[in-house]
Design an enzyme around this catalytic site. Structure first.
Site, PDB file in Angstrom:
ATOM      1  N   CYS A 134       2.157   3.251  13.898  1.00 37.22           N
ATOM      2  CA  CYS A 134       3.780   3.486  13.341  1.00 37.22           C
ATOM      3  C   CYS A 134       3.827   4.617  14.467  1.00 37.22           C
ATOM      4  O   CYS A 134       4.615   4.645  15.018  1.00 37.22           O
ATOM      5  CB  CYS A 134       3.520   4.469  11.852  1.00 37.22           C
ATOM      6  SG  CYS A 134       2.099   3.917  10.455  1.00 37.22           S
ATOM      7  N   GLY A 137       0.994  -0.926  -0.122  1.00 36.30           N
ATOM      8  CA  GLY A 137      -0.150  -0.009  -0.045  1.00 36.30           C
ATOM      9  C   GLY A 137       1.094   1.357  -0.019  1.00 36.30           C
ATOM     10  O   GLY A 137       0.615   2.059  -1.032  1.00 36.30           O
TER      11      GLY A 137
HETATM   12  C1  LIG Z   1      -1.904   0.036   5.902  1.00 32.58           C
HETATM   13  C2  LIG Z   1      -1.913   1.064   5.608  1.00 32.58           C
HETATM   14  C3  LIG Z   1      -1.329   1.853   4.520  1.00 32.58           C
HETATM   15  C4  LIG Z   1       0.230   1.255   4.650  1.00 32.58           C
HETATM   16  O1  LIG Z   1       0.360  -0.646   3.350  1.00 32.58           O
HETATM   17  P1  LIG Z   1       1.168  -0.738   3.588  1.00 32.58           P
HETATM   18  O2  LIG Z   1       0.800  -2.142   2.647  1.00 32.58           O
HETATM   19  O3  LIG Z   1       1.372  -1.264   4.813  1.00 32.58           O
HETATM   20  O4  LIG Z   1       2.193  -0.208   3.213  1.00 32.58           O
HETATM   21  C5  LIG Z   1      -1.710   2.422   3.706  1.00 32.58           C
HETATM   22  N1  LIG Z   1      -2.870   3.423   4.380  1.00 32.58           N
HETATM   23  C6  LIG Z   1      -3.343   2.937   5.137  1.00 32.58           C
HETATM   24  C7  LIG Z   1      -4.995   3.640   5.209  1.00 32.58           C
HETATM   25  C8  LIG Z   1      -3.436   1.915   5.713  1.00 32.58           C
HETATM   26  O5  LIG Z   1      -4.013   1.550   6.778  1.00 32.58           O
END
Ligand SMILES: *Cc1c(COP(=O)(O)O)cnc(C)c1O
Length: 387
Positions: A327, A73
């Site tokens: 985080c 993501g």
């Molecule tokens: C978890 C999350 C991400 C990051 O996704 P990853 O695959 O862990 O890098 C980005 N945006 C939101 C809203 C998330 O909850």
């Protein structure tokens, strides 16, 4: 035998569905060819990922050529935001995002501001944590090229008015990206109805593995790639395709929407059970989740108590929850999301997020309410608070 862990942190990550694991298996050990190879073993892998792309496109109501597989993501967010900001910087260097974005968006925009001479504005949210559309409109400038607003917030579950924002962006000729990571499996991902130009998804938030993401990008938009290498994913995301994970994310998305109504009903019922249990049994709470929220997320502040002490106490009972964003937990920073909603510092430090999944049960929720009450009563007895 060790007691089963009660996992109520599904906005941080989810358990991989057994059916997803089975789907992926073949592509590790049987169809392991490189999709760029011309012999049958490679071409079989190629066919598989093109089939996965079609299945994803169907759920997003777009053309398969508009689906790109990425590594996460975070990568999809970076690719959309940096890629478009850099590509169209001759047109303007102003970006609009919101105060409640995930750090994958917020820190990316801040980086462009600090290091590459972009300017950015943050849209305010109201007390419910929903972006203020009038404020958004007032921030638009002639040199605004990109708006990035999340679909559903990871900490509070608040659903944002994406359709309306998309309309505003379209009228002004501005590209619109949404981080829909927390919406997958919980809300419609129809990109045409949502009026979005780009949308990020992450597999591990909907029962696929960690380390695989999707970027929807409308044809006609040309982000500058983050990586340079081969011609994979039409040059936008070079690197040998992660075939098993791509098959996994497609399968997980399909399951999420095939079984949507069933899971929605089940999970929402559990959320309401938890909500009633908390509100009936525990005093001195502030609800941080608005009515208009995704069906799995519930966030409360418990006055006078640090979120961390609740988290660790519940962990002792085998219950996993989170203090706002994963985080920021472990650091003493209050949640930037709850802060943006105008709550005071103490309230922001005392927030706890419960995020449910299809694997939770009524028994788990009952046990959680009981232990939560015990934990809060005990902590407040040790350090009394004034309301
Ligand atoms: C978890 C999350 C991400 C990051 O996704 P990853 O695959 O862990 O890098 C980005 N945006 C939101 C809203 C998330 O909850």
């Amino acid at each position: 035998m060790k007691k089963k862990f009660i996992y109520l942190d599904n906005n941080a990550t989810t358990k991989v569905d057994d059916r997803v694991v089975s789907e992926m298996q073949r592509y590790f050990t049987e169809v392991y060819g490189n999709p760029s190879s011309l012999y049958d073993l490679g071409q079989e892998a190629r066919k598989a990922i093109e089939n996965a792309r079609e299945r994803v496109a169907k759920i997003l109501n777009c053309n398969p050529s508009e689906i790109y597989f990425t590594g996460s993501g975070t990568e999809s967010d970076n690719l959309a935001i940096k890629g478009v900001a850099r590509r169209y910087q001759k047109k303007g260097k102003h970006i609009i995002t919101s105060a409640i974005e995930h750090h994958a968006v917020l820190h990316t925009v801040e980086y462009l501001g600090k290091k590459e001479g972009f300017e950015y504005s943050l849209v305010k949210v109201n007390n419910d944590g929903i972006v203020d559309l009038d404020h958004l409109k007032s921030l638009i400038r002639d040199d605004t090229t990109l708006i990035s607003i999340m679909y559903a917030n990871n900490e509070t579950g608040a659903i944002q008015p994406i359709e309306e924002i998309g309309k505003i962006a379209k009228e002004r000729g501005i590209y619109f990206h949404t981080d829909a990571v927390q919406a997958a499996g919980k809300l419609s991902l129809d990109v045409k109805k949502l009026n979005v130009d780009m949308m990020s998804l992450s597999g591990h938030k909907f029962h696929a593995p960690k380390g695989v993401g999707i970027l929807y990008k409308r044809n006609g938009i040309n982000p500058i790639p983050l990586f340079h290498g081969g011609h994979h994913e039409k040059n936008l995301r070079p690197s040998t395709e992660n075939v098993p994970y791509i098959m996994g994310i497609a399968k997980a998305l399909e399951i999420a929407y095939d079984e949507f109504e069933e899971h929605k009903e089940k999970i929402y019922k559990l959320k309401m059970m938890l909500k009633e249990g908390i509100e009936k049994n525990i005093e001195g709470i502030v609800l941080n989740t608005p009515e208009n929220s995704v069906f799995n997320t519930l966030n409360y502040s418990f006055k006078g108590i640090e979120g961390e002490s609740i988290l660790f106490s519940l962990n002792d009972f085998g219950i996993g929850v989170s203090t706002g964003s994963a985080c920021t937990s472990g650091s003493l920073e209050p949640s930037h999301v709850i802060m943006a909603m105008g709550r005071d510092h103490a309230i922001c430090h005392s927030s706890i997020r419960f995020s449910l999944s299809k694997y939770n049960t009524e028994d788990e929720i009952r046990y959680t309410i009981e232990k939560l009450k015990e934990v809060i009563d005990r902590i407040r007895r040790i350090s009394p608070y004034k309301q």
